[in-house]
Scaffold this active site. Sequence first.
Site, PDB file in Angstrom:
ATOM      1  CE  LYS A   9      44.944  45.618  38.542  1.00  0.00           C
ATOM      2  NZ  LYS A   9      43.714  44.875  38.151  1.00  0.00           N
ATOM      3  CE1 TYR A  49      41.072  46.033  42.966  1.00  0.00           C
ATOM      4  CE2 TYR A  49      42.964  44.963  43.980  1.00  0.00           C
ATOM      5  CZ  TYR A  49      42.376  45.571  42.890  1.00  0.00           C
ATOM      6  OH  TYR A  49      43.087  45.732  41.715  1.00  0.00           O
ATOM      7  CG  PHE A  57      36.614  38.593  40.984  1.00  0.00           C
ATOM      8  CD1 PHE A  57      37.304  39.737  41.379  1.00  0.00           C
ATOM      9  CD2 PHE A  57      35.296  38.727  40.549  1.00  0.00           C
ATOM     10  CE1 PHE A  57      36.701  40.987  41.350  1.00  0.00           C
ATOM     11  CE2 PHE A  57      34.682  39.981  40.513  1.00  0.00           C
ATOM     12  CZ  PHE A  57      35.392  41.113  40.920  1.00  0.00           C
ATOM     13  NE  ARG A  85      37.862  52.907  35.030  1.00  0.00           N
ATOM     14  CZ  ARG A  85      37.625  51.772  35.696  1.00  0.00           C
ATOM     15  NH1 ARG A  85      38.496  51.312  36.598  1.00  0.00           N
ATOM     16  NH2 ARG A  85      36.535  51.075  35.447  1.00  0.00           N
ATOM     17  CB  THR A  91      37.530  44.718  33.308  1.00  0.00           C
ATOM     18  OG1 THR A  91      37.005  45.948  33.836  1.00  0.00           O
ATOM     19  CG2 THR A  91      38.042  43.847  34.443  1.00  0.00           C
ATOM     20  CG  ASN A 116      43.068  43.955  34.586  1.00  0.00           C
ATOM     21  OD1 ASN A 116      43.814  44.194  35.533  1.00  0.00           O
ATOM     22  ND2 ASN A 116      41.763  44.117  34.640  1.00  0.00           N
ATOM     23  CG  HIS A 119      43.446  50.128  40.372  1.00  0.00           C
ATOM     24  ND1 HIS A 119      42.167  49.651  40.534  1.00  0.00           N
ATOM     25  CD2 HIS A 119      43.487  51.348  40.980  1.00  0.00           C
ATOM     26  CE1 HIS A 119      41.467  50.549  41.230  1.00  0.00           C
ATOM     27  NE2 HIS A 119      42.243  51.579  41.511  1.00  0.00           N
ATOM     28  CD  GLU A 130      40.872  53.389  44.105  1.00  0.00           C
ATOM     29  OE1 GLU A 130      41.569  53.825  43.154  1.00  0.00           O
ATOM     30  OE2 GLU A 130      39.864  52.682  43.928  1.00  0.00           O
TER      31      GLU A 130
HETATM   32  P1  DAT Z   1      38.605  47.449  36.799  1.00  0.00           P
HETATM   33  O1  DAT Z   1      40.000  47.055  37.235  1.00  0.00           O
HETATM   34  O2  DAT Z   1      38.479  47.497  35.310  1.00  0.00           O
HETATM   35  O3  DAT Z   1      38.097  48.690  37.501  1.00  0.00           O
HETATM   36  P2  DAT Z   1      36.911  45.934  38.635  1.00  0.00           P
HETATM   37  O4  DAT Z   1      37.127  47.045  39.615  1.00  0.00           O
HETATM   38  O5  DAT Z   1      35.514  45.538  38.325  1.00  0.00           O
HETATM   39  O6  DAT Z   1      37.652  46.234  37.244  1.00  0.00           O
HETATM   40  O7  DAT Z   1      37.639  44.613  39.168  1.00  0.00           O
HETATM   41  C1  DAT Z   1      38.900  44.671  39.827  1.00  0.00           C
HETATM   42  C2  DAT Z   1      39.790  43.613  39.241  1.00  0.00           C
HETATM   43  O8  DAT Z   1      39.286  42.299  39.540  1.00  0.00           O
HETATM   44  C3  DAT Z   1      39.882  43.650  37.715  1.00  0.00           C
HETATM   45  O9  DAT Z   1      40.869  44.552  37.272  1.00  0.00           O
HETATM   46  C4  DAT Z   1      40.175  42.232  37.370  1.00  0.00           C
HETATM   47  C5  DAT Z   1      39.449  41.434  38.429  1.00  0.00           C
HETATM   48  N1  DAT Z   1      38.115  41.003  37.978  1.00  0.00           N
HETATM   49  C6  DAT Z   1      37.021  41.782  37.808  1.00  0.00           C
HETATM   50  N2  DAT Z   1      35.938  41.081  37.423  1.00  0.00           N
HETATM   51  C7  DAT Z   1      36.366  39.791  37.354  1.00  0.00           C
HETATM   52  C8  DAT Z   1      35.724  38.540  37.004  1.00  0.00           C
HETATM   53  N3  DAT Z   1      34.442  38.492  36.672  1.00  0.00           N
HETATM   54  N4  DAT Z   1      36.474  37.417  37.030  1.00  0.00           N
HETATM   55  C9  DAT Z   1      37.771  37.452  37.371  1.00  0.00           C
HETATM   56  N5  DAT Z   1      38.440  38.571  37.717  1.00  0.00           N
HETATM   57  C10 DAT Z   1      37.744  39.731  37.705  1.00  0.00           C
HETATM   58 MG    MG Z   2      37.827  48.986  39.589  1.00  0.00          MG
END
Ligand code: DAT
Ligand code: MG
Length: 135
Positions: A9, A49, A57, A85, A91, A116, A119, A130
């Site tokens: 990212k 996304y 968010f 993963r 996350t 973070n 991805h 994707e």
């Molecule tokens: P991951 O990237 O671990 O698969 P995700 O798909 O649930 O997590 O979410 C996509 C991204 O969005 C994640 O990397 C960081 C952000 N994110 C997720 N949950 C969040 C939250 N509750 N508050 C702020 N940012 C969040």
């Molecule tokens: Mg995800």
Amino acid sequence: MQATLVLCKPDAVKRNLIGEIVARCEAKGYVVGDIRLVQPDRDILSRHYAEHEGKPFYEPLLEFMLSGPVVAIKLEGERVIEGFRSLAGATDPTTAAPGTIRGDLGRDWGTKVIQNLVHGSDSEESAERELSIWF
Ligand code: DAT
Ligand code: MG
């Protein structure tokens, strides 16, 4: 043989962590099948996304992902979806386990969206979808 989509990212690219992230993937034994530096636009990010549309968010997430180039990687190997993963960690980088990419290299920067570093696709279906978006 399985393939997954890894994204370094904008925070990872800005912090010069591309090499560190690729090194961890390669050290684990996975193979970089394709890699490209991309300045994503809103269209590609809204497709990527789609599952998060409407969440609080979502807008901050798109703004963050638009803030600079990302590195898209097609990472290959048996069980690589699950394996990456695991390498990436949880996350939330504050509590992600030490030893993981997010746990070792990430932290909370006080932003609306969690930054973070990486991805990784979360299922075979997501990986296929994707990879077709980014490659
Ligand atoms: P991951 O990237 O671990 O698969 P995700 O798909 O649930 O997590 O979410 C996509 C991204 O969005 C994640 O990397 C960081 C952000 N994110 C997720 N949950 C969040 C939250 N509750 N508050 C702020 N940012 C969040
Ligand atoms: Mg995800």
